[in-house]
Scaffold this motif. Structure first.
Motif, PDB file in Angstrom:
ATOM      1  N   PHE A   1      38.204 168.337  53.575  1.00 14.14           N
ATOM      2  CA  PHE A   1      38.778 169.243  54.478  1.00 14.14           C
ATOM      3  C   PHE A   1      40.108 168.409  54.978  1.00 14.14           C
ATOM      4  CE2 PHE A   1      39.375 169.941  59.174  1.00 14.14           C
ATOM      5  CZ  PHE A   1      39.524 171.204  59.199  1.00 14.14           C
ATOM      6  N   MET A   2      40.038 167.131  55.408  1.00 18.54           N
ATOM      7  CA  MET A   2      41.060 166.279  55.972  1.00 18.54           C
ATOM      8  C   MET A   2      42.090 165.843  54.748  1.00 18.54           C
ATOM      9  SD  MET A   2      40.337 165.449  58.922  1.00 18.54           S
ATOM     10  CE  MET A   2      41.258 164.179  59.344  1.00 18.54           C
ATOM     11  N   LYS A   3      41.920 166.218  53.612  1.00 15.44           N
ATOM     12  CA  LYS A   3      42.738 166.010  52.321  1.00 15.44           C
ATOM     13  C   LYS A   3      43.131 164.530  52.369  1.00 15.44           C
ATOM     14  CE  LYS A   3      45.110 170.574  52.425  1.00 15.44           C
ATOM     15  NZ  LYS A   3      44.069 171.366  53.285  1.00 15.44           N
ATOM     16  N   GLN A   4      41.976 163.695  52.378  1.00 10.11           N
ATOM     17  CA  GLN A   4      42.018 162.348  52.310  1.00 10.11           C
ATOM     18  C   GLN A   4      41.223 161.889  51.352  1.00 10.11           C
ATOM     19  OE1 GLN A   4      42.255 160.061  56.121  1.00 10.11           O
ATOM     20  NE2 GLN A   4      43.197 161.733  56.831  1.00 10.11           N
ATOM     21  N   PRO A   5      40.884 160.627  50.835  1.00  7.70           N
ATOM     22  CA  PRO A   5      40.185 159.964  49.969  1.00  7.70           C
ATOM     23  C   PRO A   5      38.864 159.966  50.866  1.00  7.70           C
ATOM     24  CG  PRO A   5      42.154 158.764  49.802  1.00  7.70           C
ATOM     25  CD  PRO A   5      42.130 159.744  50.922  1.00  7.70           C
ATOM     26  N   PRO A   6      37.614 160.067  50.114  1.00  6.83           N
ATOM     27  CA  PRO A   6      36.254 160.227  50.773  1.00  6.83           C
ATOM     28  C   PRO A   6      36.055 158.815  51.661  1.00  6.83           C
ATOM     29  CG  PRO A   6      36.247 161.354  48.836  1.00  6.83           C
ATOM     30  CD  PRO A   6      37.459 160.776  48.924  1.00  6.83           C
ATOM     31  N   GLU A   7      36.639 157.485  50.930  1.00  9.47           N
ATOM     32  CA  GLU A   7      36.262 156.177  51.335  1.00  9.47           C
ATOM     33  C   GLU A   7      37.080 155.954  52.698  1.00  9.47           C
ATOM     34  OE1 GLU A   7      39.475 155.826  48.057  1.00  9.47           O
ATOM     35  OE2 GLU A   7      37.673 157.028  48.408  1.00  9.47           O
ATOM     36  N   ASN A   8      37.870 156.999  53.186  1.00  8.59           N
ATOM     37  CA  ASN A   8      38.500 156.669  54.414  1.00  8.59           C
ATOM     38  C   ASN A   8      37.377 156.908  55.515  1.00  8.59           C
ATOM     39  OD1 ASN A   8      40.943 156.282  53.332  1.00  8.59           O
ATOM     40  ND2 ASN A   8      42.065 157.817  53.965  1.00  8.59           N
ATOM     41  N   PHE A   9      36.568 157.472  55.140  1.00  4.06           N
ATOM     42  CA  PHE A   9      35.397 157.978  56.304  1.00  4.06           C
ATOM     43  C   PHE A   9      34.054 157.268  56.145  1.00  4.06           C
ATOM     44  CE2 PHE A   9      38.301 161.252  55.232  1.00  4.06           C
ATOM     45  CZ  PHE A   9      38.888 161.472  56.432  1.00  4.06           C
ATOM     46  N   ASP A  10      34.144 155.977  55.392  1.00  2.00           N
ATOM     47  CA  ASP A  10      33.233 155.185  55.513  1.00  2.00           C
ATOM     48  C   ASP A  10      32.793 154.873  56.648  1.00  2.00           C
ATOM     49  OD1 ASP A  10      32.945 155.519  52.625  1.00  2.00           O
ATOM     50  OD2 ASP A  10      33.975 153.590  52.296  1.00  2.00           O
ATOM     51  N   TYR A  11      33.410 154.649  57.673  1.00  2.00           N
ATOM     52  CA  TYR A  11      33.275 154.218  59.063  1.00  2.00           C
ATOM     53  C   TYR A  11      32.155 155.297  59.880  1.00  2.00           C
ATOM     54  CZ  TYR A  11      36.192 157.618  61.185  1.00  2.00           C
ATOM     55  OH  TYR A  11      37.028 158.889  61.678  1.00  2.00           O
ATOM     56  N   MET A  12      32.462 156.494  59.518  1.00  2.63           N
ATOM     57  CA  MET A  12      31.753 157.631  60.160  1.00  2.63           C
ATOM     58  C   MET A  12      30.023 157.518  60.314  1.00  2.63           C
ATOM     59  SD  MET A  12      33.746 160.107  60.966  1.00  2.63           S
ATOM     60  CE  MET A  12      32.785 161.745  61.100  1.00  2.63           C
ATOM     61  N   PHE A  13      29.638 157.521  61.294  1.00  2.61           N
ATOM     62  CA  PHE A  13      28.243 157.582  61.858  1.00  2.61           C
ATOM     63  C   PHE A  13      27.729 156.111  61.851  1.00  2.61           C
ATOM     64  CE2 PHE A  13      28.984 161.692  59.404  1.00  2.61           C
ATOM     65  CZ  PHE A  13      29.425 162.336  60.580  1.00  2.61           C
ATOM     66  N   THR A  14      28.651 155.136  61.958  1.00  2.79           N
ATOM     67  CA  THR A  14      28.435 153.818  62.156  1.00  2.79           C
ATOM     68  C   THR A  14      28.810 153.560  63.651  1.00  2.79           C
ATOM     69  OG1 THR A  14      30.547 152.821  61.273  1.00  2.79           O
ATOM     70  CG2 THR A  14      28.835 153.389  59.798  1.00  2.79           C
ATOM     71  N   THR A  15      28.413 152.228  63.986  1.00  4.08           N
ATOM     72  CA  THR A  15      28.966 151.706  65.373  1.00  4.08           C
ATOM     73  C   THR A  15      30.556 152.020  65.361  1.00  4.08           C
ATOM     74  OG1 THR A  15      28.776 149.530  64.669  1.00  4.08           O
ATOM     75  CG2 THR A  15      27.221 150.350  65.897  1.00  4.08           C
ATOM     76  N   ALA A  16      31.429 152.199  64.229  1.00  2.00           N
ATOM     77  CA  ALA A  16      32.896 152.279  64.462  1.00  2.00           C
ATOM     78  C   ALA A  16      33.073 153.464  64.600  1.00  2.00           C
ATOM     79  CB  ALA A  16      33.416 151.671  63.076  1.00  2.00           C
ATOM     80  N   ASP A  17      32.073 154.418  64.483  1.00  4.87           N
ATOM     81  CA  ASP A  17      32.559 155.788  65.145  1.00  4.87           C
ATOM     82  C   ASP A  17      31.906 156.191  66.587  1.00  4.87           C
ATOM     83  OD1 ASP A  17      33.050 158.455  64.783  1.00  4.87           O
ATOM     84  OD2 ASP A  17      31.543 158.942  63.521  1.00  4.87           O
ATOM     85  N   TYR A  18      31.966 157.233  67.112  1.00  5.10           N
ATOM     86  CA  TYR A  18      31.384 157.682  68.263  1.00  5.10           C
ATOM     87  C   TYR A  18      30.040 157.806  68.028  1.00  5.10           C
ATOM     88  CZ  TYR A  18      36.125 159.505  69.002  1.00  5.10           C
ATOM     89  OH  TYR A  18      37.567 159.865  69.354  1.00  5.10           O
ATOM     90  N   TYR A  19      29.486 157.636  69.391  1.00  2.00           N
ATOM     91  CA  TYR A  19      28.113 158.046  69.444  1.00  2.00           C
ATOM     92  C   TYR A  19      27.719 159.349  69.507  1.00  2.00           C
ATOM     93  CZ  TYR A  19      23.215 158.333  71.097  1.00  2.00           C
ATOM     94  OH  TYR A  19      22.008 158.503  71.297  1.00  2.00           O
ATOM     95  N   ARG A  20      26.686 160.002  68.895  1.00  2.00           N
ATOM     96  CA  ARG A  20      26.183 161.340  69.005  1.00  2.00           C
ATOM     97  C   ARG A  20      24.893 161.316  68.955  1.00  2.00           C
ATOM     98  NH1 ARG A  20      30.352 160.837  64.839  1.00  2.00           N
ATOM     99  NH2 ARG A  20      32.103 162.383  65.324  1.00  2.00           N
ATOM    100  N   ASP A  21      24.099 162.056  70.101  1.00  2.00           N
ATOM    101  CA  ASP A  21      22.825 162.092  70.201  1.00  2.00           C
ATOM    102  C   ASP A  21      22.432 162.848  68.902  1.00  2.00           C
ATOM    103  OD1 ASP A  21      20.583 162.111  72.366  1.00  2.00           O
ATOM    104  OD2 ASP A  21      20.339 164.008  71.358  1.00  2.00           O
TER     105      ASP A  21
END
Length: 351
Positions: free
Chosen positions: A277-297
């Protein structure tokens, strides 16, 4: 049998046949299933809000295309969605606390907070960062006097955090600094080119820019308002009540999809969907759903006390003209609570 009686019997049989055919064709039977309702949802940032990709894995969704479908609609920030909601152009919106207050008090909308989207500065999780050039000579918020600040939309979550902090430092918009509306993707280039002196940069770009050595973090939203329910899903109450069962189905799928993306075992596939969707390499989003990302309940239940705290801070700093009470009038958590119940029941859990 006389002629009149034979005619009567033939007419009776004909009527019976017509009635039978009517039942067979559904004319007098249970009505056919209604078309799925369309749920139009506003959003403004990716991958933070996740709304444009949440429905891209059909294997996770039980009800999509049956009781509901989704149309994600992009906006610059929270506040432009108020106008769209008032005009009946969207049914749900990604709001910040100030946008909720403006929607109720200024636009006269009957809206409800229905789900979490992102929470800022919870524990060790990411807090949105305001960057300046490393060689700018700007080392503290007070140094922004006379400067130009990029903001994605007046009244958005990041705009609120910026104004609260600067007001607490004695800096007032238009008197002490100039705020310029700039779309999130354009903020880094405008800082680097000297067109603005500071702006909020979202992940994953913010970490990359800081690591480059050309930019530095001046402060975060957590510095401004503490842990906050930064952005949450809000819905028109009339839409919720009119389409209650379909909305229940939507939220079951909505929460299931978010939990699928958050599950570490789906990391590779989830990053690929976001990257596509972002038209970027998947590895750019390795931070997702870690503490480097926002908290989500984990069940997308919003933190209402933290939402109220941000609203109160906005009032105290003058970003909102008057106190605004979020709960209970403007909250309806029944949909995410039902989603949690359904999901846990399917997993064999009771709580």
């Amino acid at each position: 049998m006389n002629m009149h009686r034979r005619r009567w019997i033939r007419r009776a049989l004909a009527v019976a046949a017509m009635v039978s055919t009517s039942f067979a064709l559904g004319g007098l039977a249970t009505p056919a299933a209604a078309d799925p309702i369309k749920i139009r949802i506003g959003w403004s940032t990716m991958p933070g809000h996740m709304i444009p990709v949440l429905y891209s894995n059909p294997s996770v969704l039980k009800h999509y295309g049956k009781s509901y479908v989704v149309e994600p609609i992009l906006f610059r920030g929270s506040t432009p969605q108020i106008t769209a909601m008032a005009a009946g152009e969207i049914d749900m919106a990604a709001f910040a606390g100030t946008a909720l207050a403006f929607a109720v008090n200024n636009a006269g909308l009957d809206v409800k907070v229905v789900a979490d989207i992102i929470q800022d500065g919870v524990g060790d999780y990411h807090s949105d960062t305001f960057l300046v050039r490393a060689d700018s000579g700007i080392n503290k918020p007070e140094d922004l006097k006379g400067k130009r600040i990029g903001t994605n939309a007046i009244g958005s979550a990041s705009d609120t955090g910026m104004r609260v902090l600067l007001l607490n430092k004695g800096l007032v918009d238009k008197r002490d600094y100039t705020s310029i509306e700039v779309a999130f993707p354009n903020i880094p280039a405008m800082i680097e080119e000297g067109k603005i002196d500071m702006g909020m940069v979202v992940q994953p770009m913010s970490d990359k820019l800081v690591k480059s050595g050309k930019f530095k973090v001046l402060y975060t939203i957590k510095d401004s308002v503490g842990p906050s329910e930064l952005v949450f899903l809000t819905a028109r109450n009339d839409f919720l009540q009119k389409n209650k069962q379909a909305v229940m189905d939507f939220f079951e799928d909505h929460v299931r999809a978010m939990r699928w993306f958050m599950d570490p075992k789906n990391k590779t596939e989830a990053s690929a969907l976001i990257g596509k969707f972002m038209k970027q390499p998947p590895e750019n989003f390795d931070y997702m759903f870690t503490t480097a990302d926002y908290y989500r309940d984990p069940f997308l239940i919003p933190n209402i006390p933290n939402l109220q705290s941000m609203v109160d801070a906005s009032v105290k700093a003058g970003a909102l003209p008057a106190p605004f009470q979020v709960a209970p009038k403007h909250v309806d958590l029944s949909f995410v609570e039902e989603a949690k119940r359904r999901i846990q029941a399917s997993e064999g859990k009771t709580q």
